[in-house]
Motif scaffolding. Structure first.
Motif, short mmCIF file in Angstrom:
data_model
loop_
_atom_site.label_atom_id
_atom_site.label_comp_id
_atom_site.label_asym_id
_atom_site.label_seq_id
_atom_site.Cartn_x
_atom_site.Cartn_y
_atom_site.Cartn_z
N LEU A 129 8.27 9.84 -5.33
CA LEU A 129 8.41 8.67 -5.16
C LEU A 129 9.89 8.65 -5.00
N ARG A 130 10.83 9.64 -5.86
CA ARG A 130 12.39 9.62 -5.36
C ARG A 130 12.31 10.19 -4.01
N ALA A 131 11.58 11.20 -3.78
CA ALA A 131 11.73 11.82 -2.31
C ALA A 131 11.43 10.94 -1.19
N PRO A 156 0.67 -1.11 0.26
CA PRO A 156 0.00 -0.08 -0.02
C PRO A 156 0.94 1.26 -0.05
N ARG A 157 2.15 1.20 0.38
CA ARG A 157 2.82 2.30 0.37
C ARG A 157 3.09 2.81 -1.13
N LEU A 158 3.28 2.01 -1.89
CA LEU A 158 3.50 2.70 -3.35
C LEU A 158 2.25 3.35 -3.94
N ARG A 159 1.23 2.77 -3.70
CA ARG A 159 -0.10 3.27 -4.27
C ARG A 159 -0.34 4.98 -3.87
N GLN A 160 0.25 5.50 -2.92
CA GLN A 160 0.08 6.66 -2.51
C GLN A 160 0.85 7.62 -3.44
N VAL A 188 11.78 7.72 -1.52
CA VAL A 188 13.13 6.48 -1.46
C VAL A 188 14.11 7.57 -0.53
N GLU A 189 14.44 8.60 -0.84
CA GLU A 189 15.45 9.25 -0.34
C GLU A 189 15.32 9.61 1.38
N THR A 190 14.00 9.65 1.44
CA THR A 190 13.75 9.92 2.98
C THR A 190 13.58 8.80 3.65
N GLY A 191 13.52 7.46 3.14
CA GLY A 191 13.43 6.18 3.97
C GLY A 191 11.99 5.89 4.27
N GLU A 192 10.91 6.77 3.30
CA GLU A 192 9.68 6.39 3.74
C GLU A 192 9.21 5.03 3.05
N LEU A 193 9.78 4.16 2.07
CA LEU A 193 9.62 3.14 1.79
C LEU A 193 10.49 1.87 2.24
N GLY A 194 11.35 2.34 3.18
CA GLY A 194 12.04 1.15 3.58
C GLY A 194 13.51 1.59 3.41
N GLU A 195 14.31 0.45 4.21
CA GLU A 195 15.75 0.76 3.88
C GLU A 195 16.22 -0.08 2.41
N TYR A 196 17.43 0.43 2.11
CA TYR A 196 17.90 -0.14 0.73
C TYR A 196 18.00 -1.85 1.09
N GLY A 197 17.32 -2.51 -0.02
CA GLY A 197 17.75 -4.03 0.06
C GLY A 197 17.06 -4.31 -1.41
#
Length: 130
Positions: free
Chosen positions: A68-70, A43-47, A72-81
């Motif tokens: 979406l870039r922002a 659900p995080r992506l759909r916003q 990713v950069e602020t960590g709202e979509l989780g940590e890098y993996g």
């Protein structure tokens, strides 16, 4: 404004496909999302998706790459993996989202690397979606 949160993963994928306008890089991005399957139900992506309905009331969707870039950069979509890296590759195919193949692709599974290769072929018109 369309609320994408209530769509099934299949309906969300169909809306994203309709939103590609048959542009190879966008088509490749959606294909990679489908094949990896990691973000279609998140659900995080759909916003970060916008869209509308065509003249036949079919819903189409597309990503707001800058938002979406922002995220990713602020960590709202989780940590890098691997999952976030897949999303970054999708966004890179989709629009103005630079990635570093050296750093961002380090540690990806063989399956994801093979899918990335196929996505690049699709994005350049050398392969069909299967």
């Amino acid at each position: 404004m369309i609320d994408f949160s209530g769509l099934s993963a299949a309906d969300f994928l169909a809306a994203l496909r309709r939103g590609t306008d048959c542009l190879w890089p966008l088509d490749a991005a959606v294909w990679l999302l489908e094949r990896t399957g990691v973000w279609l139900e998140d659900p995080r992506l759909r916003q970060y998706v916008v869209g509308g309905a065509d003249h036949e009331d079919e819903i189409w969707a597309g990503f707001e790459v800058s938002r979406l870039r922002a995220a990713v950069e602020t960590g709202e979509l989780g940590e890098y993996g691997e999952e976030l890296t897949v999303l970054c590759i999708v966004l890179s195919l989709y629009g103005d989202f630079p990635i570093s193949l050296r750093y961002d692709c380090d540690g990806l599974s063989e399956e994801v690397v093979q899918l990335m290769g196929k996505a690049l072929l699709i994005a350049n018109g050398y392969a069909e979606r299967d």
